[in-house]
Design a protein around this motif. Sequence first.
Motif, short mmCIF file in Angstrom:
data_model
loop_
_atom_site.label_atom_id
_atom_site.label_comp_id
_atom_site.label_asym_id
_atom_site.label_seq_id
_atom_site.Cartn_x
_atom_site.Cartn_y
_atom_site.Cartn_z
N THR A 75 0.82 -1.20 0.00
CA THR A 75 0.00 0.00 0.00
C THR A 75 0.86 1.25 0.00
O THR A 75 0.58 2.22 -0.69
CB THR A 75 -0.93 0.02 1.23
N SER A 76 1.94 1.21 0.76
CA SER A 76 2.85 2.34 0.81
C SER A 76 3.45 2.63 -0.56
O SER A 76 3.54 3.77 -0.99
CB SER A 76 3.96 2.08 1.83
N CYS A 77 3.83 1.58 -1.28
CA CYS A 77 4.40 1.74 -2.61
C CYS A 77 3.37 2.36 -3.56
O CYS A 77 3.69 3.24 -4.35
CB CYS A 77 4.85 0.39 -3.16
N ILE A 78 2.14 1.90 -3.46
CA ILE A 78 1.09 2.43 -4.33
C ILE A 78 0.88 3.91 -4.06
O ILE A 78 0.80 4.73 -4.97
CB ILE A 78 -0.23 1.65 -4.13
N ASP A 79 0.82 4.28 -2.79
CA ASP A 79 0.58 5.68 -2.43
C ASP A 79 1.70 6.57 -2.97
O ASP A 79 1.45 7.65 -3.50
CB ASP A 79 0.47 5.84 -0.92
N GLU A 80 2.93 6.13 -2.83
CA GLU A 80 4.06 6.92 -3.29
C GLU A 80 4.06 7.05 -4.81
O GLU A 80 4.36 8.11 -5.35
CB GLU A 80 5.37 6.27 -2.82
N THR A 81 3.71 5.98 -5.50
CA THR A 81 3.68 6.02 -6.96
C THR A 81 2.63 6.99 -7.46
O THR A 81 2.89 7.83 -8.31
CB THR A 81 3.39 4.61 -7.52
N PHE A 82 1.42 6.91 -6.91
CA PHE A 82 0.35 7.78 -7.37
C PHE A 82 0.61 9.23 -7.00
O PHE A 82 0.19 10.14 -7.71
CB PHE A 82 -0.99 7.33 -6.78
N ALA A 83 1.29 9.45 -5.91
CA ALA A 83 1.57 10.83 -5.50
C ALA A 83 2.53 11.51 -6.46
O ALA A 83 2.53 12.73 -6.59
CB ALA A 83 2.14 10.84 -4.09
N SER A 84 3.37 10.72 -7.15
CA SER A 84 4.39 11.30 -8.02
C SER A 84 3.93 11.42 -9.48
O SER A 84 4.64 11.95 -10.30
CB SER A 84 5.67 10.47 -7.96
N VAL A 85 2.74 10.89 -9.79
CA VAL A 85 2.25 10.91 -11.16
C VAL A 85 1.54 12.23 -11.44
O VAL A 85 0.67 12.65 -10.70
CB VAL A 85 1.28 9.73 -11.43
N GLU A 86 1.93 12.87 -12.53
CA GLU A 86 1.30 14.12 -12.94
C GLU A 86 0.65 13.91 -14.30
O GLU A 86 1.30 13.50 -15.25
CB GLU A 86 2.34 15.24 -13.02
N GLU A 87 -0.64 14.17 -14.37
CA GLU A 87 -1.36 13.93 -15.61
C GLU A 87 -1.24 15.12 -16.54
O GLU A 87 -1.30 16.28 -16.11
CB GLU A 87 -2.84 13.65 -15.33
N GLY A 88 -1.08 14.84 -17.82
CA GLY A 88 -1.01 15.89 -18.82
C GLY A 88 -2.04 15.67 -19.90
O GLY A 88 -2.73 14.64 -19.93
N ASN A 89 -2.15 16.62 -20.79
CA ASN A 89 -3.10 16.54 -21.89
C ASN A 89 -2.45 17.17 -23.12
O ASN A 89 -1.82 18.23 -23.02
CB ASN A 89 -4.40 17.25 -21.54
#
Length: 202
Positions: free
Chosen positions: A17-31
């Motif tokens: 769960t910790s790994c998932i949280d860290e991964t999603f926190a670092s993802v920035e969505e673009g368009n």
Amino acid sequence: LYTLSLFFVLGAINIFTSCIDETFASVEEGNISLKIAGEGLQTRIYQGKEDGDDLDRAIHIFRVLAFDNATSQIKYNELFFGAALKDIINYKMIAGTYDFVFLANEPGSFKTKLDNLTSYSDLQTLAYPESVFNSTTSIPMLAGSNDVVVSSDANSLTIGLRRLAVRLDITLKAEMDLGDGTDPATDDFKGITLSNIPDRVP
């Protein structure tokens, strides 16, 4: 033993769960907005003046390939057709730097190969045979754009597609009947020979 097993499982879940949280926190969505230069994607409805003209400019299928700029691994591979094929395509993706390849009117026989690409080197091994270029199908087209930075802000990219072949229609006129070339004994017309034509297009 039971307590130890339960503790181990809970510990593993917490780590995951910790790994998932860290991964999603670092993802920035673009368009990114993709637009075809010149006549745009609506060229698929171009009628033309002569038979076959509509096939020269028509775009029926459009594929977007985005490769990671650092690793050359494919990150996005999507096919647009029908109602999804518009003048401007708004494409959501993770912010980053990409190398784009755009394919229009890909031959149906290549769909599976293109769907299963994993890297840019896979794409480089493909070549369209001359048999896919004829007078009854739309001409395949290609464009590429490297080092494209996609950020969380508004991004746009104008695409200049180039045809991978040309369609040659020849009408011959003569003041006398030369025949149709089917009877060598009586026909003066021997046909037309085109040389230096490749048998495939990389």
